[in-house]
Scaffold this motif. Structure first.
Motif, PDB file in Angstrom:
ATOM      1  N   LYS A  73       0.841  -1.196   0.000  1.00 41.05           N
ATOM      2  CA  LYS A  73       0.000   0.000   0.000  1.00 41.05           C
ATOM      3  C   LYS A  73       0.875   1.244   0.000  1.00 41.05           C
ATOM      4  O   LYS A  73       1.932   1.279   0.624  1.00 41.05           O
ATOM      5  N   CYS A  74       0.406   2.253  -0.679  1.00 34.47           N
ATOM      6  CA  CYS A  74       1.087   3.541  -0.746  1.00 34.47           C
ATOM      7  C   CYS A  74       1.155   4.141   0.659  1.00 34.47           C
ATOM      8  O   CYS A  74       0.128   4.254   1.330  1.00 34.47           O
ATOM      9  N   PRO A  75       2.340   4.551   1.113  1.00 31.16           N
ATOM     10  CA  PRO A  75       2.449   5.126   2.453  1.00 31.16           C
ATOM     11  C   PRO A  75       1.807   6.515   2.580  1.00 31.16           C
ATOM     12  O   PRO A  75       1.569   6.987   3.689  1.00 31.16           O
ATOM     13  N   ILE A  76       1.498   7.158   1.467  1.00 27.19           N
ATOM     14  CA  ILE A  76       0.896   8.495   1.507  1.00 27.19           C
ATOM     15  C   ILE A  76      -0.626   8.411   1.557  1.00 27.19           C
ATOM     16  O   ILE A  76      -1.270   8.990   2.422  1.00 27.19           O
ATOM     17  N   ALA A 125       0.087   0.079  -4.378  1.00 23.74           N
ATOM     18  CA  ALA A 125       1.255   0.633  -5.059  1.00 23.74           C
ATOM     19  C   ALA A 125       1.326   0.160  -6.507  1.00 23.74           C
ATOM     20  O   ALA A 125       0.907  -0.940  -6.832  1.00 23.74           O
ATOM     21  N   VAL A 126       1.864   1.014  -7.358  1.00 23.86           N
ATOM     22  CA  VAL A 126       2.067   0.715  -8.770  1.00 23.86           C
ATOM     23  C   VAL A 126       3.564   0.470  -8.955  1.00 23.86           C
ATOM     24  O   VAL A 126       4.400   1.207  -8.422  1.00 23.86           O
ATOM     25  N   ARG A 158       6.715   2.388  -7.170  1.00 27.10           N
ATOM     26  CA  ARG A 158       6.807   1.646  -5.927  1.00 27.10           C
ATOM     27  C   ARG A 158       7.752   2.305  -4.951  1.00 27.10           C
ATOM     28  O   ARG A 158       8.825   2.714  -5.349  1.00 27.10           O
ATOM     29  N   PRO A 159       7.401   2.501  -3.702  1.00 24.48           N
ATOM     30  CA  PRO A 159       6.260   1.948  -2.976  1.00 24.48           C
ATOM     31  C   PRO A 159       5.017   2.818  -3.047  1.00 24.48           C
ATOM     32  O   PRO A 159       4.079   2.622  -2.292  1.00 24.48           O
ATOM     33  N   PHE A 160       4.998   3.787  -3.941  1.00 22.07           N
ATOM     34  CA  PHE A 160       3.874   4.712  -4.048  1.00 22.07           C
ATOM     35  C   PHE A 160       2.913   4.273  -5.146  1.00 22.07           C
ATOM     36  O   PHE A 160       3.234   3.436  -5.970  1.00 22.07           O
ATOM     37  N   CYS A 161       1.731   4.901  -5.154  1.00 23.06           N
ATOM     38  CA  CYS A 161       0.727   4.548  -6.162  1.00 23.06           C
ATOM     39  C   CYS A 161       0.816   5.448  -7.391  1.00 23.06           C
ATOM     40  O   CYS A 161       0.297   5.107  -8.439  1.00 23.06           O
ATOM     41  N   SER A 162       1.480   6.599  -7.253  1.00 22.27           N
ATOM     42  CA  SER A 162       1.534   7.553  -8.358  1.00 22.27           C
ATOM     43  C   SER A 162       2.708   8.508  -8.187  1.00 22.27           C
ATOM     44  O   SER A 162       3.316   8.578  -7.114  1.00 22.27           O
ATOM     45  N   LYS A 163       3.003   9.248  -9.235  1.00 23.89           N
ATOM     46  CA  LYS A 163       4.054  10.263  -9.162  1.00 23.89           C
ATOM     47  C   LYS A 163       3.683  11.343  -8.160  1.00 23.89           C
ATOM     48  O   LYS A 163       4.537  11.864  -7.455  1.00 23.89           O
ATOM     49  N   ARG A 164       2.403  11.652  -8.082  1.00 25.67           N
ATOM     50  CA  ARG A 164       1.938  12.669  -7.139  1.00 25.67           C
ATOM     51  C   ARG A 164       2.317  12.295  -5.703  1.00 25.67           C
ATOM     52  O   ARG A 164       2.873  13.100  -4.958  1.00 25.67           O
ATOM     53  N   CYS A 165       2.029  11.046  -5.296  1.00 28.40           N
ATOM     54  CA  CYS A 165       2.347  10.612  -3.937  1.00 28.40           C
ATOM     55  C   CYS A 165       3.861  10.551  -3.720  1.00 28.40           C
ATOM     56  O   CYS A 165       4.349  10.888  -2.644  1.00 28.40           O
ATOM     57  N   ALA A 166       4.606  10.141  -4.737  1.00 24.88           N
ATOM     58  CA  ALA A 166       6.065  10.122  -4.636  1.00 24.88           C
ATOM     59  C   ALA A 166       6.600  11.538  -4.435  1.00 24.88           C
ATOM     60  O   ALA A 166       7.502  11.763  -3.624  1.00 24.88           O
ATOM     61  N   ASP A 167       6.039  12.503  -5.147  1.00 19.88           N
ATOM     62  CA  ASP A 167       6.461  13.900  -5.010  1.00 19.88           C
ATOM     63  C   ASP A 167       6.089  14.477  -3.644  1.00 19.88           C
ATOM     64  O   ASP A 167       6.844  15.257  -3.069  1.00 19.88           O
TER      65      ASP A 167
END
Length: 71
Positions: free
Chosen positions: A12-15, A20-21, A25-34
């Motif tokens: 699961k995305c930590p944000i 997760a995608v 990974r480990p985020f679901c999107s670029k937005r959450c990674a940013d």
């Protein structure tokens, strides 16, 4: 059939908590990674540790001068 090996849970995305995608990974999107990167840059995340005192450790600047030694 699922692409995950049997017995593993999707990450699961930590944000936001979505699945997760692989590309982010480990985020679901670029937005959450940013968002996560922004938290690191702003200092929201910190790795705990002990504060270092000035007297701790090797202090090479205090090496004795040759003039101070008795011959």
């Amino acid at each position: 059939m699922s692409s995950d090996p049997a017995g593993t849970k999707p990450t699961k995305c930590p944000i936001c908590g979505k699945v997760a995608v692989e590309a982010y990974r480990p985020f679901c999107s670029k937005r959450c990674a940013d968002i996560d990167l922004g938290k690191w840059f702003s200092g929201s995340y910190a790795i705990g540790g002990q504060a270092e005192d000035e007297g701790d450790g090797d202090d090479l600047s205090r090496a004795p001068d040759r003039d101070d030694e008795e011959h």
